[in-house]
Write a protein that holds these residues in place. Structure first.
Motif, PDB file in Angstrom:
ATOM      1  N   GLY A 220      -9.411   3.989  -1.730  1.00  0.00           N
ATOM      2  CA  GLY A 220      -8.319   3.280  -1.081  1.00  0.00           C
ATOM      3  C   GLY A 220      -7.939   1.971  -1.747  1.00  0.00           C
ATOM      4  O   GLY A 220      -8.388   1.640  -2.850  1.00  0.00           O
ATOM      5  N   ASP A 221      -7.091   1.223  -1.045  1.00  0.00           N
ATOM      6  CA  ASP A 221      -6.575  -0.046  -1.555  1.00  0.00           C
ATOM      7  C   ASP A 221      -7.537  -1.178  -1.252  1.00  0.00           C
ATOM      8  O   ASP A 221      -8.190  -1.197  -0.198  1.00  0.00           O
ATOM      9  CB  ASP A 221      -5.227  -0.368  -0.910  1.00  0.00           C
ATOM     10  CG  ASP A 221      -4.168   0.663  -1.207  1.00  0.00           C
ATOM     11  OD1 ASP A 221      -4.312   1.386  -2.212  1.00  0.00           O
ATOM     12  OD2 ASP A 221      -3.189   0.741  -0.442  1.00  0.00           O
ATOM     13  N   THR A 222      -7.588  -2.136  -2.155  1.00  0.00           N
ATOM     14  CA  THR A 222      -8.430  -3.315  -2.002  1.00  0.00           C
ATOM     15  C   THR A 222      -7.670  -4.529  -2.543  1.00  0.00           C
ATOM     16  O   THR A 222      -6.599  -4.391  -3.148  1.00  0.00           O
ATOM     17  CB  THR A 222      -9.745  -3.173  -2.781  1.00  0.00           C
ATOM     18  OG1 THR A 222      -9.433  -3.099  -4.193  1.00  0.00           O
ATOM     19  CG2 THR A 222     -10.513  -1.918  -2.365  1.00  0.00           C
TER      20      THR A 222
ATOM     21  N   GLN B  44       0.826  -1.189   0.000  1.00  0.00           N
ATOM     22  CA  GLN B  44       0.000   0.000   0.000  1.00  0.00           C
ATOM     23  C   GLN B  44       0.875   1.260   0.000  1.00  0.00           C
ATOM     24  O   GLN B  44       1.958   1.229   0.593  1.00  0.00           O
ATOM     25  CB  GLN B  44      -0.947   0.007   1.215  1.00  0.00           C
ATOM     26  CG  GLN B  44      -0.300   0.192   2.560  1.00  0.00           C
ATOM     27  CD  GLN B  44       0.046  -1.117   3.248  1.00  0.00           C
ATOM     28  OE1 GLN B  44       0.112  -2.162   2.615  1.00  0.00           O
ATOM     29  NE2 GLN B  44       0.285  -1.067   4.547  1.00  0.00           N
ATOM     30  N   PRO B  45       0.431   2.338  -0.710  1.00  0.00           N
ATOM     31  CA  PRO B  45      -0.779   2.451  -1.515  1.00  0.00           C
ATOM     32  C   PRO B  45      -0.600   1.794  -2.885  1.00  0.00           C
ATOM     33  O   PRO B  45       0.461   1.921  -3.500  1.00  0.00           O
ATOM     34  CB  PRO B  45      -0.948   3.962  -1.672  1.00  0.00           C
ATOM     35  CG  PRO B  45       0.452   4.489  -1.646  1.00  0.00           C
ATOM     36  CD  PRO B  45       1.191   3.612  -0.669  1.00  0.00           C
TER      37      PRO B  45
ATOM     38  N   TYR C 147      -6.943  -7.470   3.734  1.00  0.00           N
ATOM     39  CA  TYR C 147      -7.853  -6.429   3.266  1.00  0.00           C
ATOM     40  C   TYR C 147      -9.232  -6.688   3.866  1.00  0.00           C
ATOM     41  O   TYR C 147     -10.187  -7.017   3.168  1.00  0.00           O
ATOM     42  CB  TYR C 147      -7.922  -6.429   1.732  1.00  0.00           C
ATOM     43  CG  TYR C 147      -6.671  -5.913   1.074  1.00  0.00           C
ATOM     44  CD1 TYR C 147      -6.396  -4.547   1.025  1.00  0.00           C
ATOM     45  CD2 TYR C 147      -5.750  -6.792   0.501  1.00  0.00           C
ATOM     46  CE1 TYR C 147      -5.244  -4.065   0.421  1.00  0.00           C
ATOM     47  CE2 TYR C 147      -4.603  -6.315  -0.102  1.00  0.00           C
ATOM     48  CZ  TYR C 147      -4.351  -4.944  -0.142  1.00  0.00           C
ATOM     49  OH  TYR C 147      -3.204  -4.471  -0.743  1.00  0.00           O
TER      50      TYR C 147
ATOM     51  N   TRP D 170      -3.701   1.612  -4.997  1.00  0.00           N
ATOM     52  CA  TRP D 170      -4.955   1.902  -5.693  1.00  0.00           C
ATOM     53  C   TRP D 170      -4.730   2.448  -7.103  1.00  0.00           C
ATOM     54  O   TRP D 170      -5.532   2.212  -8.015  1.00  0.00           O
ATOM     55  CB  TRP D 170      -5.793   2.908  -4.883  1.00  0.00           C
ATOM     56  CG  TRP D 170      -5.119   4.227  -4.653  1.00  0.00           C
ATOM     57  CD1 TRP D 170      -4.342   4.578  -3.607  1.00  0.00           C
ATOM     58  CD2 TRP D 170      -5.152   5.356  -5.526  1.00  0.00           C
ATOM     59  NE1 TRP D 170      -3.871   5.865  -3.758  1.00  0.00           N
ATOM     60  CE2 TRP D 170      -4.357   6.369  -4.925  1.00  0.00           C
ATOM     61  CE3 TRP D 170      -5.777   5.617  -6.749  1.00  0.00           C
ATOM     62  CZ2 TRP D 170      -4.164   7.615  -5.518  1.00  0.00           C
ATOM     63  CZ3 TRP D 170      -5.588   6.866  -7.332  1.00  0.00           C
ATOM     64  CH2 TRP D 170      -4.797   7.850  -6.717  1.00  0.00           C
TER      65      TRP D 170
ATOM     66  N   ARG E 259      -8.076   7.547  -4.801  1.00  0.00           N
ATOM     67  CA  ARG E 259      -7.410   7.612  -3.509  1.00  0.00           C
ATOM     68  C   ARG E 259      -8.419   7.487  -2.368  1.00  0.00           C
ATOM     69  O   ARG E 259      -8.168   6.849  -1.347  1.00  0.00           O
ATOM     70  CB  ARG E 259      -6.648   8.927  -3.382  1.00  0.00           C
ATOM     71  CG  ARG E 259      -5.839   9.064  -2.097  1.00  0.00           C
ATOM     72  CD  ARG E 259      -5.282  10.480  -1.956  1.00  0.00           C
ATOM     73  NE  ARG E 259      -4.495  10.848  -3.102  1.00  0.00           N
ATOM     74  CZ  ARG E 259      -3.186  10.609  -3.242  1.00  0.00           C
ATOM     75  NH1 ARG E 259      -2.535   9.965  -2.276  1.00  0.00           N
ATOM     76  NH2 ARG E 259      -2.535  10.998  -4.321  1.00  0.00           N
ATOM     77  N   GLU E 260      -9.606   8.103  -2.561  1.00  0.00           N
ATOM     78  CA  GLU E 260     -10.626   8.095  -1.524  1.00  0.00           C
ATOM     79  C   GLU E 260     -11.143   6.682  -1.268  1.00  0.00           C
ATOM     80  O   GLU E 260     -11.422   6.314  -0.125  1.00  0.00           O
ATOM     81  CB  GLU E 260     -11.777   9.020  -1.918  1.00  0.00           C
ATOM     82  CG  GLU E 260     -11.424  10.499  -1.931  1.00  0.00           C
ATOM     83  CD  GLU E 260     -10.490  10.879  -3.083  1.00  0.00           C
ATOM     84  OE1 GLU E 260      -9.717  11.845  -2.907  1.00  0.00           O
ATOM     85  OE2 GLU E 260     -10.533  10.193  -4.134  1.00  0.00           O
TER      86      GLU E 260
END
Length: 271
Positions: free
Chosen positions: A197-199, A183-184, A239, A186, A194-195
């Motif tokens: 986020g990472d998945t 991370q990050p 996650y 995304w 960015r809002e």
């Protein structure tokens, strides 16, 4: 390994934070063709990480404790420091009389080179200098780090430069810590924000990004002679699995990692 060390160049790639399940899914779906064609049988091996975060895991890896096969052992190791009573040192294990593999290979005539990625390799603090300090030569810039969308391309370009200037007879141990999965991540998925986020999905997209460029690294690493390559994750990451997020914790998504080792011949690696 006693037939390999001394005659081959060596490449160790840690795909920092890569989850085993994501790696397996993408290989099976044909989404990482450049990696998959080198995996024995086209499949990742399931292993257990020696640590739950980068620093701990790499300290173990550099001491010869690569991720352990996820099945009852004991499992003979490829590399091991000379240590009385070791139950995983076998006749085929390359044994060295130094505290770590890096210095052991250096004593055997290898030029040892680190191309860092995540913060534990950035040399911007005493802690971030420990792991790269094991090597003859270490490289890190912000363009290799976790916030750079083109980090792996930049790392590969540096590896190509390093290899190109080595004398032909100089054996090489090249280590690359790939930061793109961490991370990050995304920004590796088109349309992600960015809002949001990472998945797990952006994590997979980051692995596809790495796959698009790893052929260049393999070609460079085997451009001078046959190369023995190890590609693995140092740990996974959660996650939201069972309520967990991140790593440095004891969850299956963190402890289970993909692993492979294989030989690279110049003509094959360049395909």
């Amino acid at each position: 390994m006693n037939e390999v060390v001394g005659s081959h160049d060596l490449l160790l790639v840690t795909l920092d934070t890569l989850r085993y399940d994501v790696a397996v899914e993408l290989a099976a779906a044909g989404r990482i063709p450049n990696l998959a064609r080198h995996l024995p049988g086209g499949r990742w091996e399931e292993r257990h990480a020696p640590g739950s975060f980068t620093y701990a895991s790499h300290q173990a890896i550099f001491a010869g404790f690569l991720p352990t096969p996820a099945a009852p052992g004991p499992h003979p190791r490829l590399f091991a420091a000379s240590f009385a009573g070791s139950e995983t040192t076998a006749p085929g294990t390359y044994v060295y009389d130094t505290p770590d593999l890096v210095s052991g290979l250096a004593e055997n005539g290898y030029r040892t080179v680190c191309i860092g990625g995540v913060g534990f390799f950035n040399k911007q603090s005493p802690l971030g200098s420990v792991l790269p300090g094991l090597f003859h030569e270490s490289h890190w810039t912000p363009e290799f780090g976790v916030t750079a969308a083109d980090s792996f391309e930049n790392q590969v370009a540096r590896a190509e430069q390093v290899i190109a200037r080595l004398p032909a007879e100089q054996r090489l141990f090249l280590f690359v810590n790939v930061s793109a999965l961490h991370q990050p991540n995304w920004f590796h998925l088109p349309g992600a924000t960015r809002e949001a986020g990472d998945t797990r999905t952006t994590h997979a997209a980051a692995l596809e990004y790495v796959d698009r460029h790893i052929g260049r690294l393999f070609a460079a690493a085997s451009s001078r002679r046959r190369c023995f390559a190890i590609v693995c994750s140092d740990h996974g990451t959660a996650y939201g699995d069972d309520g967990y997020t991140g790593h440095r914790l004891g969850h299956e998504s963190v402890w289970t990692v993909p692993y492979a080792h294989f030989l690279l011949d110049p003509a094959e690696a360049a395909v």
